[in-house]
Design an enzyme around this catalytic site. Structure first.
Site, mmCIF file in Angstrom:
data_model
loop_
_atom_site.group_PDB
_atom_site.id
_atom_site.type_symbol
_atom_site.label_atom_id
_atom_site.label_comp_id
_atom_site.label_asym_id
_atom_site.label_seq_id
_atom_site.Cartn_x
_atom_site.Cartn_y
_atom_site.Cartn_z
ATOM 1 N NE ARG A 162 8.771 -3.297 4.778
ATOM 2 C CZ ARG A 162 7.486 -2.558 5.043
ATOM 3 N NH1 ARG A 162 6.314 -2.639 4.255
ATOM 4 N NH2 ARG A 162 7.212 -2.657 6.253
ATOM 5 C CE LYS A 183 -1.355 -0.322 4.741
ATOM 6 N NZ LYS A 183 -0.142 -1.157 5.199
HETATM 7 P P1 AMP Z 1 3.086 1.227 8.998
HETATM 8 O O1 AMP Z 1 4.053 1.719 8.468
HETATM 9 O O2 AMP Z 1 1.717 1.739 8.363
HETATM 10 O O3 AMP Z 1 3.059 -0.190 8.715
HETATM 11 O O4 AMP Z 1 2.915 1.332 10.526
HETATM 12 C C1 AMP Z 1 4.010 1.089 11.323
HETATM 13 C C2 AMP Z 1 3.481 1.181 12.616
HETATM 14 O O5 AMP Z 1 3.299 2.469 13.104
HETATM 15 C C3 AMP Z 1 2.311 0.231 12.967
HETATM 16 O O6 AMP Z 1 2.886 -1.245 13.105
HETATM 17 C C4 AMP Z 1 1.674 0.859 14.373
HETATM 18 O O7 AMP Z 1 2.734 0.614 15.521
HETATM 19 C C5 AMP Z 1 2.098 2.430 14.021
HETATM 20 N N1 AMP Z 1 0.733 2.709 13.411
HETATM 21 C C6 AMP Z 1 0.649 3.332 12.011
HETATM 22 N N2 AMP Z 1 -0.773 3.850 11.961
HETATM 23 C C7 AMP Z 1 -1.287 3.634 12.831
HETATM 24 C C8 AMP Z 1 -2.722 3.834 13.305
HETATM 25 N N3 AMP Z 1 -3.459 4.214 12.476
HETATM 26 N N4 AMP Z 1 -3.162 3.450 14.591
HETATM 27 C C9 AMP Z 1 -2.079 2.906 15.463
HETATM 28 N N5 AMP Z 1 -0.873 2.677 15.194
HETATM 29 C C10 AMP Z 1 -0.299 3.019 13.945
#
Ligand code: AMP
Length: 213
Positions: free
Chosen positions: A127, A13
């Site tokens: 990754r 994504k």
């Molecule tokens: P991502 O890069 O989107 O996989 O996000 C990395 C990490 O950031 C996640 O595993 C969560 O710990 C935190 N995180 C990102 N977006 C959210 C959200 N909407 N709500 C809570 N934690 C978030």
């Protein structure tokens, strides 16, 4: 153009959001990137969030709501945005709906990318992130694995702590438990497109473009 993009960790994504942001000239709002920036700047909030992120757990909904409210009230998002990583829980859906009401947003497109868990675990093991610019790459697709194709820095690739297999499994569990109900909600309340994330990157982009109004 306003887009919400959903999918499990590693589904692609972020990659699609970046491509769409360039193609459509709207900002990419990635909550993961915003949080990682706060962590690397060691802001009080970043220090609080670091342990949760490193272990693959979610940051509390109210804190995430503040971050997203700030982003969506920023004039740079007036013409549109690609929202990647929010909402991830049902309470966050409510938070987003309230913000949309306040800023007068009533239409958006919803994209859902799907890939099987085992493939995601495999993908995330390959990754890496460029510690200079934050670019995410997969070692399988690099011609020169010491040079970042985005910023040109050398030997800056690091493995994100939350891409370790144990943490990835926790992130996948959280996705199934907490974010799948969110996806279900949008399937029932919006016009969504579901795309197979195993397709080549360009094909996924094309399918998304075909779906957009
Ligand atoms: P991502 O890069 O989107 O996989 O996000 C990395 C990490 O950031 C996640 O595993 C969560 O710990 C935190 N995180 C990102 N977006 C959210 C959200 N909407 N709500 C809570 N934690 C978030």
């Amino acid at each position: 153009m306003r887009i919400l993009i959903f999918g499990a960790p590693g589904v692609g994504k972020g990659t699609q959001a970046k491509i769409l942001s360039t193609k459509l000239h709207v900002p990419h709002i990635s909550t993961g990137d915003l949080l990682r920036r706060a962590v690397s700047k060691k802001t009080p909030f970043g220090l609080k969030a670091k342990e949760l992120i490193d272990n693959g757990n979610l940051v509390p909904d109210d804190l995430m709501g503040n971050i997203i409210s700030e982003e969506l009230n920023d004039p740079k998002t007036r013409e549109g945005f690609i929202l990647d990583g929010f909402p991830r829980t049902l309470p966050q859906v409510g938070i987003l709906e309230d913000i949309f009401k306040k800023v007068g947003i009533d239409s958006y497109s919803v994209i859902i990318l799907e890939v099987k868990d085992d493939v995601l675990v495999q993908r995330l093991s390959l990754r890496r992130m460029c510690s200079a610019c934050g670019n995410i790459i997969n070692l399988n697709y690099l011609k020169d694995d010491s040079k970042c194709p985005s910023c040109g820095s050398r030997n800056t690739f690091v493995k994100r702590k939350d891409d370790d297999e144990f943490v990835v499994r926790n992130r996948l569990k959280i996705f199934h438990d907490q974010t799948e109900p969110v996806v279900k909600y949008y399937r029932e309340h919006s016009r969504v497109i579901t795309i197979d994330g195993m397709l080549p990157v360009e094909d996924v982009t094309q399918k998304i473009m075909n779906h957009l109004p």
